[in-house]
Design an enzyme around this catalytic site. Structure first.
Site, PDB file in Angstrom:
ATOM      1  N   CYS A  71       3.634 -54.988 -54.111  1.00  0.00           N
ATOM      2  CA  CYS A  71       2.398 -54.860 -54.891  1.00  0.00           C
ATOM      3  C   CYS A  71       1.646 -56.163 -55.083  1.00  0.00           C
ATOM      4  O   CYS A  71       0.413 -56.201 -54.926  1.00  0.00           O
ATOM      5  CB  CYS A  71       2.680 -54.210 -56.238  1.00  0.00           C
ATOM      6  SG  CYS A  71       3.672 -55.212 -57.384  1.00  0.00           S
ATOM      7  N   HIS A 110       4.536 -54.490 -61.908  1.00  0.00           N
ATOM      8  CA  HIS A 110       3.629 -53.892 -60.917  1.00  0.00           C
ATOM      9  C   HIS A 110       2.194 -54.334 -61.170  1.00  0.00           C
ATOM     10  O   HIS A 110       1.738 -54.401 -62.317  1.00  0.00           O
ATOM     11  CB  HIS A 110       3.707 -52.362 -60.949  1.00  0.00           C
ATOM     12  CG  HIS A 110       2.805 -51.733 -59.937  1.00  0.00           C
ATOM     13  ND1 HIS A 110       3.015 -51.859 -58.576  1.00  0.00           N
ATOM     14  CD2 HIS A 110       1.653 -51.026 -60.075  1.00  0.00           C
ATOM     15  CE1 HIS A 110       2.050 -51.249 -57.933  1.00  0.00           C
ATOM     16  NE2 HIS A 110       1.213 -50.738 -58.814  1.00  0.00           N
ATOM     17  N   ASP A 125      -5.239 -49.354 -56.160  1.00  0.00           N
ATOM     18  CA  ASP A 125      -3.865 -49.858 -56.092  1.00  0.00           C
ATOM     19  C   ASP A 125      -3.351 -49.595 -54.688  1.00  0.00           C
ATOM     20  O   ASP A 125      -3.047 -48.461 -54.332  1.00  0.00           O
ATOM     21  CB  ASP A 125      -3.004 -49.148 -57.136  1.00  0.00           C
ATOM     22  CG  ASP A 125      -1.565 -49.645 -57.145  1.00  0.00           C
ATOM     23  OD1 ASP A 125      -1.222 -50.504 -56.309  1.00  0.00           O
ATOM     24  OD2 ASP A 125      -0.781 -49.181 -57.991  1.00  0.00           O
TER      25      ASP A 125
END
Length: 275
Positions: A71, A110, A125
């Site tokens: 991420c 995250h 995302d």
């Protein structure tokens, strides 16, 4: 962190040939193309290699070297791309709830992005892996929002926002977060934990994911799964190092690093990921 990025090279990497501009159609198209072309993968932590969040290193690894990342790598690169195009972007941080109880207390590990566009706020995302958001979500609670794959929604609960997706008729939370912009140093600290801590899932297991036009590909150690919309998941256990390498290269489009311990590390993988 320098925001200088080779936009043309990035667009070639994700096979996006159309013109780009700070508008909704570009945001959605880039987010979809990114998760199809640049896989989620954790080979660096698995091999004991550092995960460098400097933009030059991200471009070299994810754009030039044909690798993927997790991420922090994915979303920091994507944020730099969006800013270069002219979008207003801020980074957020989340506590992962995927496969966990709704009241689980998890660390902030995250990253996701908030984008301001034409007076509205959107979330993107490109780095969640197996249940990645495909496209962008309007920052609005309690409405089902269509994506090229499953519907997603945002809900507010206990003072936080939760990102959820509809999986087999059930709304499941990916993570919870608030809307405070996060400085780079917080990502650096979280990245150090997930890439080096002996209990980190990324240090102890092989994880890869990629989103296709009609479904999701996932690898958890030796278990390779193909999920196509409206069909039962197809699962296969990879027995040999050659099978794992071939799957990483052909299904996840990863140009494997020439690391002397790669085959040994792949050979030591268990059949599946511990829960």
């Amino acid at each position: 962190m320098s925001e200088s990025i080779d936009l043309a090279a990035y667009l070639r990497r994700i096979a996006h040939a159309d013109a780009v501009a700070p508008q909704w159609s570009t945001l959605r198209a880039l987010a979809i193309a990114h998760v199809a072309a640049i896989p989620f993968e954790n080979l660096n932590p698995l091999l004991g290699l550092p995960v460098d969040l400097e933009l030059a290193a991200l471009q070299r690894k994810l754009v030039q070297d044909g690798r993927g990342g997790y991420c922090f790598e994915q979303n920091l690169l994507f944020a730099a791309v969006l800013r270069t195009i002219g979008f207003e972007v801020s980074g957020l941080i989340a506590r992962v709830l995927w496969t966990r109880p709704e009241d689980a207390v998890t660390p902030q590990t995250h990253m996701l992005l908030r984008v301001e566009l034409a007076g509205e706020s959107w979330l993107v995302d490109v780095g969640f892996g197996g249940q990645n958001l495909v496209g962008a979500l309007r920052l609005q609670a309690d409405i089902e929002q269509a994506t090229p794959l499953e519907p997603f929604r945002l809900v507010q609960m206990d003072g936080d926002w939760r990102m959820q997706s509809l999986v087999r008729g059930q709304w499941l939370s990916l993570y919870r977060f608030d809307l405070r912009p996060v400085p780079l140093i917080d990502y650096i600290v979280a990245n150090h934990y997930v890439s080096t801590h002996p209990d980190s899932v990324f240090v102890n297991n092989l994880i890869a994911a990629r989103t296709t036009s009609d479904g999701r590909l996932g690898l958890r150690n030796r278990e390779f799964t193909v999920r196509r919309m409206g069909r039962e998941p197809e699962r296969r256990t990879l027995g040999s190092v050659a099978e794992i390498r071939q799957t990483l290269e052909q299904q996840f489009l990863i140009r494997l690093p020439a690391h002397p311990q790669l085959d040994q590390r792949l050979d030591s993988l268990p059949d599946n990921i511990p829960v």
